[in-house]
Design a protein around this motif. Structure first.
Motif, PDB file in Angstrom:
ATOM      1  N   GLU B  86      11.782  64.227 -11.808  1.00  0.00           N
ATOM      2  CA  GLU B  86      12.244  63.169 -10.914  1.00  0.00           C
ATOM      3  C   GLU B  86      12.767  63.844  -9.657  1.00  0.00           C
ATOM      4  OE1 GLU B  86      15.641  60.033 -11.657  1.00  0.00           O
ATOM      5  OE2 GLU B  86      13.838  59.541 -12.785  1.00  0.00           O
ATOM      6  N   GLU B  87      12.385  63.346  -8.536  1.00  0.00           N
ATOM      7  CA  GLU B  87      12.935  63.896  -7.306  1.00  0.00           C
ATOM      8  C   GLU B  87      13.080  62.775  -6.302  1.00  0.00           C
ATOM      9  OE1 GLU B  87      10.222  66.971  -6.317  1.00  0.00           O
ATOM     10  OE2 GLU B  87       8.538  65.615  -6.029  1.00  0.00           O
ATOM     11  N   THR B  88      13.897  62.998  -5.308  1.00  0.00           N
ATOM     12  CA  THR B  88      14.101  61.931  -4.346  1.00  0.00           C
ATOM     13  C   THR B  88      14.194  62.484  -2.939  1.00  0.00           C
ATOM     14  OG1 THR B  88      15.410  59.988  -3.802  1.00  0.00           O
ATOM     15  CG2 THR B  88      16.630  61.912  -4.566  1.00  0.00           C
ATOM     16  N   ARG B  89      13.743  61.667  -2.011  1.00  0.00           N
ATOM     17  CA  ARG B  89      13.813  62.058  -0.607  1.00  0.00           C
ATOM     18  C   ARG B  89      15.160  61.713  -0.020  1.00  0.00           C
ATOM     19  NH1 ARG B  89       8.702  62.763   1.708  1.00  0.00           N
ATOM     20  NH2 ARG B  89       8.149  64.783   0.925  1.00  0.00           N
ATOM     21  N   PHE B  90      15.695  60.592  -0.466  1.00  0.00           N
ATOM     22  CA  PHE B  90      16.935  60.093   0.117  1.00  0.00           C
ATOM     23  C   PHE B  90      17.995  60.046  -0.973  1.00  0.00           C
ATOM     24  CE2 PHE B  90      13.375  57.822   2.269  1.00  0.00           C
ATOM     25  CZ  PHE B  90      13.390  58.584   3.424  1.00  0.00           C
ATOM     26  N   PRO B  91      18.868  61.023  -1.009  1.00  0.00           N
ATOM     27  CA  PRO B  91      19.777  61.163  -2.145  1.00  0.00           C
ATOM     28  C   PRO B  91      20.896  60.128  -2.168  1.00  0.00           C
ATOM     29  CG  PRO B  91      20.276  62.810  -0.487  1.00  0.00           C
ATOM     30  CD  PRO B  91      19.052  62.093  -0.002  1.00  0.00           C
ATOM     31  N   LEU B  92      21.267  59.771  -3.380  1.00  0.00           N
ATOM     32  CA  LEU B  92      22.478  58.995  -3.620  1.00  0.00           C
ATOM     33  C   LEU B  92      23.497  59.955  -4.240  1.00  0.00           C
ATOM     34  CD1 LEU B  92      20.853  55.957  -5.482  1.00  0.00           C
ATOM     35  CD2 LEU B  92      21.843  55.859  -3.201  1.00  0.00           C
ATOM     36  N   THR B  93      24.702  59.480  -4.482  1.00  0.00           N
ATOM     37  CA  THR B  93      25.642  60.297  -5.239  1.00  0.00           C
ATOM     38  C   THR B  93      25.295  60.187  -6.720  1.00  0.00           C
ATOM     39  OG1 THR B  93      27.171  58.488  -5.505  1.00  0.00           O
ATOM     40  CG2 THR B  93      27.483  59.868  -3.576  1.00  0.00           C
ATOM     41  N   GLU B  96      26.166  56.848  -8.141  1.00  0.00           N
ATOM     42  CA  GLU B  96      25.216  55.789  -7.786  1.00  0.00           C
ATOM     43  C   GLU B  96      23.896  55.950  -8.530  1.00  0.00           C
ATOM     44  OE1 GLU B  96      26.135  54.782  -3.151  1.00  0.00           O
ATOM     45  OE2 GLU B  96      25.579  56.820  -3.637  1.00  0.00           O
ATOM     46  N   TRP B  97      23.508  57.216  -8.753  1.00  0.00           N
ATOM     47  CA  TRP B  97      22.249  57.473  -9.455  1.00  0.00           C
ATOM     48  C   TRP B  97      22.326  56.954 -10.885  1.00  0.00           C
ATOM     49  CZ3 TRP B  97      18.208  58.936  -6.667  1.00  0.00           C
ATOM     50  CH2 TRP B  97      17.045  59.250  -7.345  1.00  0.00           C
ATOM     51  N   ASN B 136      20.961  65.742  -4.483  1.00  0.00           N
ATOM     52  CA  ASN B 136      20.125  66.876  -4.061  1.00  0.00           C
ATOM     53  C   ASN B 136      20.935  68.163  -3.928  1.00  0.00           C
ATOM     54  OD1 ASN B 136      21.527  65.985  -1.850  1.00  0.00           O
ATOM     55  ND2 ASN B 136      19.878  66.416  -0.401  1.00  0.00           N
ATOM     56  N   GLU B 137      22.238  68.080  -4.191  1.00  0.00           N
ATOM     57  CA  GLU B 137      23.057  69.289  -4.132  1.00  0.00           C
ATOM     58  C   GLU B 137      23.404  69.789  -5.534  1.00  0.00           C
ATOM     59  OE1 GLU B 137      26.212  67.788  -1.777  1.00  0.00           O
ATOM     60  OE2 GLU B 137      24.978  67.730   0.022  1.00  0.00           O
TER      61      GLU B 137
END
Lengths: 360, 256
Positions: B86-93, B96-97, B136-137
């Protein structure tokens, strides 16, 4: 820190974001006042407020006819059109970036700009429109001939893109490629038309393509506003679906989201939101690309907050750009599309480079 | 108490056979691990069970009702799915995820209950210090745990986990799988795990399924698994040891 529960911390985050939206709204209102007061004819703020209230409370307020005229017939429709257009672009860019899962997506990724330009060129050069062959006379007889043409062509273009995308399972990749290929096709068609046009006609097409808010009239404002007020709540209802799509199609589906339907709906909404103002005032770049990014950097990717803040950011960007375009080489008015690029790109790069954390 | 039946499921990717006549049952409270070599069809099987792919033949029944008859939202409340990647372009915290797992239950706004459930899951997985970090961090392992946490926040009856322990270090592998096992028993979940980690699968599952070329070559209690089955499936010489609980431990033989 340790004493705070996660629940409280999340509520704090929500409060902070609500406050941010509120301050954006305030900033926008202030900009509106400034934007109305500045220009070739400088109107003091107090007169602006008076003139705005005069038609409503004619008993209590008096303004001179010139001020009233400038404000109600020139500045106000222009200002409101800037707000509405910026809002449309901001929201359209936002929902396209998330559903196409691409930070480069903008309202123009789905071919709206080039197809609208082709529609306008058709009207200007051939005098041909969806309403038939009117010849050159039509363009002068009916000012909405070009508008209607631009709008119809961009709708045709986005229908083709949606059909192509659906045919291949509506994946983000095919949608973007379909959009890019349609953009090239319509650009080529416009060039072809220009090849056969006279110098004046080509100039007219080029001027049409530069976004010019000065074209805006109250009718345009009304139509754009109704599109915005109908479609934005519709999109906003789906904000938690957009959040789920952040995790990818499969995860979103496993969370109960109908991803294909959401993507096609977003394409349709974004193309309506973009094509409407573009048909009236021409193409204005960068706002639809930048506004969602700036909003996202400030407020995060939760679409419950991102959609309204992209909307407000779009409005603020375009209104500020318009104010600058009217004053920087006054009395000459620069096309606002040029200013949005000159203003937006450095702003965006600054935000991008000044943040230490990774953004995407 | 939920039951899951997979009846004669076959699936093709165009002309390539991915699954062939796969049949097995899962009872509530049971943890089943699917192992097998690369390309054996583990992920495909999980995707069929999550209704992300439609089997060519056969049916999947939840409580004796065909998967086709469930609505997406209904299924989302029943099945938690953790994809392989799973990966995302626009990260949430992170918070929230994990809150995304409450999507099937909420309208536009998460309720107090939704937030409380998320908070609970975060505490159970000991991720409180990460809660407001952007996804993403995160390190690979923290990211993996976040995704598992989301599936748990979904409060499903069936958990489908595709490589849940990927990127996790030893400590976190044990922590996550132990929690999943406990939940399976406590909340009567059906848990199906696809994994490459044979030993972890043997250690934490009630039943093992060995898939090879889309076919089940073994299905049964961990202790009944024979060395020959694994050797044939993985095409490698294997040494099988046993720990004090008679649970098998598998080590590939490397010929010098």
């Amino acid at each position: 820190m340790a004493s705070k529960s996660l629940y409280e911390e999340y509520e704090g985050l929500v409060k902070k974001r609500t406050l941010f939206l509120f301050s954006l709204t305030l900033l926008l209102l202030m900009l509106v006042m400034v934007s109305i007061s500045i220009g070739t004819l400088k109107i003091p703020l107090s007169d602006v407020i008076k003139a705005l209230l005069t038609p409503l409370f004619s008993k209590y307020f008096k303004s001179n006819i010139l001020t009233l005229n400038v404000i109600w017939n020139l500045r106000l429709p222009r200002t409101i059109m800037a707000i509405l257009t910026g809002a449309c672009f901001g929201v359209a860019g936002c929902i396209l970036q998330v559903t196409l899962r691409n930070p480069l997506a903008s309202p123009y990724t789905i071919g709206v700009a080039s197809s609208a330009a082709f529609g306008a060129a058709l009207a200007i050069i051939l005098g041909a429109g969806i309403t038939g062959w009117g010849g050159q006379v039509m363009v002068y007889k009916n000012p909405y001939f070009i508008v209607f043409n631009a709008f119809t062509l961009s709708m045709i273009c986005s229908l083709i893109i949606m059909a192509l995308s659906l045919y291949k399972g509506a994946s983000p990749g095919t949608t973007i490629l379909a959009g890019i290929s349609m953009t090239y096709l319509f650009s080529a068609l416009t060039s072809l038309l220009q090849y056969f046009g006279t110098t004046e006609q080509i100039a007219a097409v080029v001027f049409w393509v530069f976004g010019d808010l000065g074209k805006a009239e109250w009718f345009d404002v009304a139509i754009t506003a109704s599109i915005l007020f109908i479609l934005v709540p519709m999109v906003f209802i789906f904000s938690s679906d957009y959040n789920a799509v952040l995790a990818g199609d499969e995860t979103a589906a496993s969370l109960g989201v109908n991803v294909r339907r959401l993507r096609i709906m977003s394409l349709a909404v974004a193309s309506l939101l973009t094509a409407t103002p573009v048909s009236f005032i021409g193409t204005i770049g960068f706002v639809g690309l930048l506004a969602p990014h700036i909003a996202r950097m400030a407020i995060g990717s939760d679409h419950r907050f991102l959609i309204p803040s992209a909307l407000l950011t779009g409005s603020i960007l375009l209104l500020a750009a318009d104010a600058i375009s009217r004053t920087i080489v006054s009395p000459l008015i620069l096309p606002v599309g040029i200013v949005t690029a000159f203003m937006g790109v450095p702003l965006f790069l600054y935000l991008l480079l000044s943040r230490r954390e990774k953004y995407w | 108490m939920v039951t899951l039946k997979i009846l004669g499921v076959s699936f093709n990717y165009n002309s390539i056979k991915a699954l062939e006549n796969v049949t097995f049952n899962v009872k509530a409270g049971e943890v089943i691990s699917i192992i097998g070599p690369n390309g054996a069809g583990k992920t495909t099987l999980l995707k069929c069970m999550a209704k992300l792919l439609k089997p060519k033949h056969g049916t999947i029944l939840i409580d004796n009702r065909s998967l086709d008859l469930f609505k997406r939202v209904e299924l989302a409340k029943l099945i938690g799915y953790v994809p392989q990647l799973e990966e995302t372009r626009f990260p949430l915290t992170v918070f929230e995820w994990i809150l995304l797992g409450r999507k099937p239950y909420m309208g536009m706004k998460p309720s107090k209950k939704d937030l409380a459930i998320v908070e609970n899951v975060i505490e159970e997985l000991k991720m409180k210090h990460l809660a407001f970090r952007k996804v993403n961090e995160l390190s690979g392992g923290e990211w993996r745990k976040t995704i598992v946490a989301r599936a748990l926040a979904q409060e499903p009856k069936i958990l489908l986990l595709d490589e849940p322990t990927n990127h996790l270090d030893l400590k976190h592998q044990v922590e996550v799988l132990k929690l999943i096992r406990e939940l399976a028993i406590k909340k009567k979940l059906c848990v199906i795990i696809a994994t490459h980690d044979v030993n972890l699968a043997l250690r934490f599952s009630d039943k093992i399924i060995v898939l090879n070329e889309g076919k089940i070559v073994f299905c049964g209690n961990v202790k009944l698994l024979k060395r020959e089955v694994l050797e044939k499936a993985y095409d490698v010489k294997i040494e099988m040891l046993h720990d004090t609980n008679r649970c098998p431990i598998v080590v590939p033989k490397i010929e010098a």
